[in-house]
Write a protein that holds these residues in place. Structure first.
Motif, short mmCIF file in Angstrom:
data_model
loop_
_atom_site.label_atom_id
_atom_site.label_comp_id
_atom_site.label_asym_id
_atom_site.label_seq_id
_atom_site.Cartn_x
_atom_site.Cartn_y
_atom_site.Cartn_z
N ARG B 44 0.83 -1.21 0.00
CA ARG B 44 0.00 0.00 0.00
C ARG B 44 0.86 1.25 0.00
N ALA B 48 0.69 4.09 -2.90
CA ALA B 48 0.53 5.51 -2.60
C ALA B 48 1.60 6.33 -3.32
N GLY B 54 1.68 9.90 -10.29
CA GLY B 54 0.78 10.05 -11.43
C GLY B 54 0.66 8.82 -12.30
N TYR B 64 -6.92 1.03 -6.73
CA TYR B 64 -5.97 1.64 -7.65
C TYR B 64 -6.10 1.04 -9.05
N ARG B 67 -3.07 4.32 -14.73
CA ARG B 67 -3.54 5.46 -15.47
C ARG B 67 -3.30 5.28 -16.96
#
Lengths: 235, 235
Positions: B44, B48, B54, B64, B67
């Motif tokens: 974790r 983070a 990003g 999560y 992206r």
DNA sequence: GCGCCAGTTATTGGATCCAATCCAGCAAGC
DNA sequence: GCTTGCTGGATTGGATCCAATAACTGGCGC
């Protein structure tokens, strides 16, 4: 009370930048988690984030300490900001300003004019000027619409001192020059003269860095006390 | 096996940038921690960190996901890199190059010359050229000695695709032009002509971005397959 | 008196546990 | 048939627990 890891990191970041938590200070997990009213797990996530941002130093099995920033670090951030905000001007000019952005910039110029109109500077004026300054820069950065510029400029402000972009400029002449820059930048942007806006912004930010440098070089002690520069280690 | 949170984040970052973990993919903590052989707590922390960088998107109580980067994002990174690496040239020139840096740059030029000397480009040459390219840019950035430049350029490479600075330049002419840039940049730097080095570097990186853009605009599908561009979502 | 070594304590690091939230599937009602 | 509400499973979030490492203190020897 902060609960999630991002809220915790936001809170700690603020405390570090404001000087409430001083550089070199050790952040022990148990006392800190108790004072924040959270457990160690989310706190550790927050500490990992801040370390990644460069605000903390981490040593395995020894924990986290607040990083000390040298004057060189601060100036390095100004150099980078000068280039990035110049790029922002170029990009904003190329895209063209929205009417909203145009309005914000015009308003900022007017607000600055009003503050400076008396020819002297009240200590009470510093707050509003500072606020205006932040809004001016942010508007341009937003208009540039480049995720990396936005991010990196924010990270540049993650240096104690730089987070308050103006507070060493207590001198009327300095602020006046800065505000004249703003006026010219807004002008160049609305004429879509990206080249000129870039040049002006770059010099504008670079100038701020130089002012800071000179302010710190002379009369360091007084200013430290006055502006709570606790978080900056000047070499 | 990764154990500390930074090692875990390094490993995951690599997997994301290489395309092994694809954009949009959800990172579930339990399966991931089991496959990595660690427990959820350090994982974790790693997640983070990557979110802060990003690379991941975090939604409270939903977890999560990797992206997706648009072509615009990638180009935005190139814009920023162009400015930052130009600044690096300026700073390096001002400071003056160490003899070690001078030697690295000269060596890079020679290595590139050798690779390009045949007038054609073998697929086998791409690896060595890429390596040289990375060393060249890194040497200059190091010489600039600006913490923020170093950090931010690295973060710019945290965009899938950009991490492999060259791999769309399979064209001999393109690589030749790029290498000529290198030669001129090295020349300008050793003459301490910061202005010229800045200009050249800026155009050099910007050019790379444009090549990438055009490569992707035409013949997208083939290239995706060929170079495993899984991690880039092109709009 | 000074320094080194050992035992103790405190703190970090990782694993596990429990609660809170979310999602999917199902059923009932419109 | 479609929508809406409920329930069970799965996953995240936070707290606690235990082990490993490091700092501290006291004692011993030189």
């Amino acid at each position: 009370m902060a609960t999630s890891s991002t809220e915790i990191s936001d809170l700690l970041r603020e405390r570090i930048l404001s000087g409430e938590i001083r550089p070199g200070e050790r952040l022990q997990q148990i006392p800190l988690s108790e004072s924040l009213g959270v457990s160690r797990t989310p706190l550790r996530e927050a500490l990992a984030i801040l370390t990644n941002e460069g605000l903390l130093i981490y040593e395995p099995n020894r924990g986290y300490t607040v990083r000390s920033f040298s004057l060189d670090d601060v100036l390095a951030a100004f150099d980078v900001r000068a280039r990035l905000e110049a790029l922002a001007c170029g990009l904003a000019a190329r895209r063209g300003l929205s009417s909203a952005t145009r309005r914000v910039l015009a308003e900022c110029v007017v607000r600055g004019d009003r503050i400076l109109s008396r020819g002297t500077l009240d200590p009470n004026d510093l707050g509003p000027y500072r606020q205006m300054n932040v809004e001016f820069h942010d508007a341009i950065i937003q208009a540039a619409n480049n995720r990396y510029v936005t991010d990196f400029v924010r990270q540049c402000h993650n240096v104690p001192l730089a987070s308050d972009r103006i507070f060493v400029w207590e001198d009327y002449e300095v602020i006046k020059r800065s505000h004249d820059d703003h006026r010219r930048i807004a002008e160049a942007l609305s004429e879509r003269d990206g080249e000129r806006a870039e040049y002006l912004m770059r010099e504008h930010v670079y100038f701020a860095g130089q002012v800071l440098k000179h302010s710190l070089d002379q009369g360091l002690q007084q200013k430290r006390a006055k502006f709570n520069m606790a978080a900056v280690e000047v070499l």
